[in-house]
Enzyme design. Structure first.
Site, PDB file in Angstrom:
ATOM      1  N   HIS A  64      10.930  -1.063  15.980  1.00  0.00           N
ATOM      2  CA  HIS A  64       9.436  -0.534  16.432  1.00  0.00           C
ATOM      3  C   HIS A  64       8.605   0.483  17.454  1.00  0.00           C
ATOM      4  O   HIS A  64       8.967   1.506  17.056  1.00  0.00           O
ATOM      5  CB  HIS A  64       8.200  -1.895  16.432  1.00  0.00           C
TER       6      HIS A  64
ATOM      7  N   ASP B 258       2.579  -6.260   9.924  1.00  0.00           N
ATOM      8  CA  ASP B 258       2.766  -7.572  11.191  1.00  0.00           C
ATOM      9  C   ASP B 258       2.544  -7.044  12.690  1.00  0.00           C
ATOM     10  O   ASP B 258       2.438  -7.964  13.657  1.00  0.00           O
ATOM     11  CB  ASP B 258       4.685  -8.182  11.087  1.00  0.00           C
TER      12      ASP B 258
ATOM     13  N   GLU C  87      -2.186  -0.757   4.932  1.00  0.00           N
ATOM     14  CA  GLU C  87      -1.616  -2.550   4.276  1.00  0.00           C
ATOM     15  C   GLU C  87      -2.412  -3.014   3.340  1.00  0.00           C
ATOM     16  O   GLU C  87      -3.402  -3.304   3.010  1.00  0.00           O
ATOM     17  CB  GLU C  87      -1.816  -3.233   5.724  1.00  0.00           C
TER      18      GLU C  87
ATOM     19  N   ASP D 176      -3.310  -0.474  -1.229  1.00  0.00           N
ATOM     20  CA  ASP D 176      -1.428   0.654  -1.506  1.00  0.00           C
ATOM     21  C   ASP D 176      -1.685   1.855  -1.226  1.00  0.00           C
ATOM     22  O   ASP D 176      -2.887   3.010  -1.058  1.00  0.00           O
ATOM     23  CB  ASP D 176      -1.509   0.562  -2.866  1.00  0.00           C
ATOM     24  N   GLY D 177      -0.570   1.375  -0.205  1.00  0.00           N
ATOM     25  CA  GLY D 177      -0.601   3.418   1.024  1.00  0.00           C
ATOM     26  C   GLY D 177      -0.131   4.381  -0.911  1.00  0.00           C
ATOM     27  O   GLY D 177      -1.104   5.591   0.073  1.00  0.00           O
TER      28      GLY D 177
ATOM     29  N   ASP E 131       6.326   2.400   7.120  1.00  0.00           N
ATOM     30  CA  ASP E 131       6.920   1.228   7.577  1.00  0.00           C
ATOM     31  C   ASP E 131       6.935  -0.506   7.088  1.00  0.00           C
ATOM     32  O   ASP E 131       5.622  -1.530   6.096  1.00  0.00           O
ATOM     33  CB  ASP E 131       5.879  -0.090   8.989  1.00  0.00           C
ATOM     34  N   SER E 132       7.674  -0.706   5.871  1.00  0.00           N
ATOM     35  CA  SER E 132       7.028  -0.662   4.426  1.00  0.00           C
ATOM     36  C   SER E 132       8.299  -1.689   3.841  1.00  0.00           C
ATOM     37  O   SER E 132       9.417  -1.724   5.012  1.00  0.00           O
ATOM     38  CB  SER E 132       7.052   0.315   3.000  1.00  0.00           C
TER      39      SER E 132
HETATM   40  N1  SAM Z   1       9.723  -3.804   9.385  1.00  0.00           N
HETATM   41  C1  SAM Z   1       9.935  -4.522   7.988  1.00  0.00           C
HETATM   42  C2  SAM Z   1      11.125  -4.233   6.911  1.00  0.00           C
HETATM   43  O1  SAM Z   1      11.585  -2.717   7.951  1.00  0.00           O
HETATM   44  O2  SAM Z   1      11.139  -4.328   6.072  1.00  0.00           O
HETATM   45  C3  SAM Z   1       8.740  -4.188   7.308  1.00  0.00           C
HETATM   46  C4  SAM Z   1       7.848  -5.017   7.504  1.00  0.00           C
HETATM   47  S1  SAM Z   1       6.308  -4.510   7.271  1.00  0.00           S
HETATM   48  C5  SAM Z   1       6.011  -6.074   6.658  1.00  0.00           C
HETATM   49  C6  SAM Z   1       6.061  -4.318   5.433  1.00  0.00           C
HETATM   50  C7  SAM Z   1       4.462  -4.334   5.248  1.00  0.00           C
HETATM   51  O3  SAM Z   1       4.135  -4.065   3.538  1.00  0.00           O
HETATM   52  C8  SAM Z   1       4.068  -5.938   4.460  1.00  0.00           C
HETATM   53  O4  SAM Z   1       2.771  -6.122   5.089  1.00  0.00           O
HETATM   54  C9  SAM Z   1       3.790  -4.977   3.192  1.00  0.00           C
HETATM   55  O5  SAM Z   1       2.913  -5.966   2.493  1.00  0.00           O
HETATM   56  C10 SAM Z   1       3.776  -3.989   2.791  1.00  0.00           C
HETATM   57  N2  SAM Z   1       3.146  -2.950   1.896  1.00  0.00           N
HETATM   58  C11 SAM Z   1       4.276  -3.049   0.709  1.00  0.00           C
HETATM   59  N3  SAM Z   1       4.196  -2.015  -0.216  1.00  0.00           N
HETATM   60  C12 SAM Z   1       2.828  -2.022  -0.059  1.00  0.00           C
HETATM   61  C13 SAM Z   1       2.156  -1.099  -0.229  1.00  0.00           C
HETATM   62  N4  SAM Z   1       2.275  -0.116  -1.538  1.00  0.00           N
HETATM   63  N5  SAM Z   1       1.538  -0.415   0.629  1.00  0.00           N
HETATM   64  C14 SAM Z   1       0.966  -0.924   1.738  1.00  0.00           C
HETATM   65  N6  SAM Z   1       1.393  -1.221   2.596  1.00  0.00           N
HETATM   66  C15 SAM Z   1       2.437  -1.816   1.749  1.00  0.00           C
END
Ligand code: SAM
Length: 286
Positions: free
Chosen positions: A64, A88, A108, A140-141, A158-159
């Site tokens: 982070h 998170d 998110e 969805d981003g 940060d996906s």
């Molecule tokens: N630090 C972690 C890593 O490097 O793998 C990522 C942590 S964070 C929990 C990842 C987040 O991305 C999740 O909460 C997931 O729901 C979100 N996510 C996945 N695809 C996404 C999208 N298309 N749009 C927005 N959020 C998305």
């Protein structure tokens, strides 16, 4: 040990890491993914999504801090930030520490991640969801970035890994719209996997980003639970000067904020952009 369950990560077929589950705290499927949260005596609470480690209480600070402060101190006057993913709350926490930032939009896809992490990982967000600068959007981003008219100084992706909905955030379409949603001196950064084990993903993302950002680079950090070697963070901007800050300049910017860190510092900042030769060779970079 015999009576304790062991969780095996399923990111790779040919090797893997495993953790002792000292206490299972949550396990369920949402509309988007399967989330599991458990206690481990060394790493503290661990969140897993679709059988891949997302974050742990013990080593989250590295990821982070590096995904947030490298672009913010590189730029020097970030006002509007967009966080994609990051449910998170760790990136949000680190962004909120910068008082000169005026607006923070976070997109998110899965509200359950936000709510579960507020409950089980309160130190990750550290009350930053209450920050008046925040606009939290559940979407969805890729959908968001295609529609938004807003301009940002910094976009942090940060996906999850490029699997299922995460794939959208590693697509050329996403990178194209991020570039168009950035101010002319804007910066795009994203998590891009452990190069030694996810080489093809990293190279593909790098090649796509180069189509939209004159200055496309990787910088790196070592994060124990993203195991297998140094982790790549993608950097994209159209002003190469943003990456050329002197050590002195970075040190004075950091001093001015009076912020302290556990991983990030000015020398780590500069050194993180120097990559091993095998990675430069694969990227056809000098
Ligand atoms: N630090 C972690 C890593 O490097 O793998 C990522 C942590 S964070 C929990 C990842 C987040 O991305 C999740 O909460 C997931 O729901 C979100 N996510 C996945 N695809 C996404 C999208 N298309 N749009 C927005 N959020 C998305």
């Amino acid at each position: 040990m015999a009576d304790k369950k062991i969780w095996h990560e399923k990111l790779y077929c040919h090797l893997g890491q495993h953790f002792l589950i000292d206490k299972l705290l949550y396990k369920n499927k949402t509309d988007y993914q399967e989330i599991m949260i458990f206690e481990n005596s060394f790493f503290g609470k661990i969140m897993v999504i679709d059988d891949i480690v997302q974050t742990t209480e013990k080593d989250e600070f590295i990821y982070h801090e590096m995904l947030t402060h490298i672009p913010i101190f590189s730029h020097g006057s970030i006002k509007n930030v967009l966080i994609i993913g990051g449910g998170d709350g760790g990136i949000l926490r680190e962004v909120c520490r910068h008082k000169n930032i005026e607006s923070i939009t976070m997109v998110e896809i899965d509200r359950n991640v936000v709510e579960l992490c507020k409950k089980f990982f309160p130190r990750h967000n550290n009350n930053s969801y209450k920050d008046s600068r925040l606009k939290l959007i559940i979407d969805d981003g890729l959908n968001f970035i295609k529609k938004t008219e807003e301009k940002f100084d910094l976009i942090i992706s940060d996906s999850t890994d490029p699997i299922k909905y995460g794939k959208n955030l590693f697509s050329s379409e996403f990178y194209f719209h991020c570039k168009n949603s950035l101010d002319k001196n804007g910066i795009f950064v994203a998590q891009n996997g452990v190069f030694f084990l996810q080489k093809n993903e990293s190279i593909l993302a790098f090649k796509k980003l180069k189509k939209y950002f004159h200055d496309t680079r990787f910088y790196h950090a070592t994060i124990p639970t993203y195991y297998g070697g140094i982790m790549m963070f993608a950097w994209g901007s159209n002003n190469i000067e943003l990456r050329k800050n002197s050590l002195k300049n970075l040190q004075s910017r950091i001093k001015y904020t009076k912020l302290d860190f556990n991983y990030y510092n000015a020398k780590i900042h500069i050194s993180s952009f120097y990559l091993p030769q095998y990675i430069l060779n694969e990227l056809d970079e000098n």
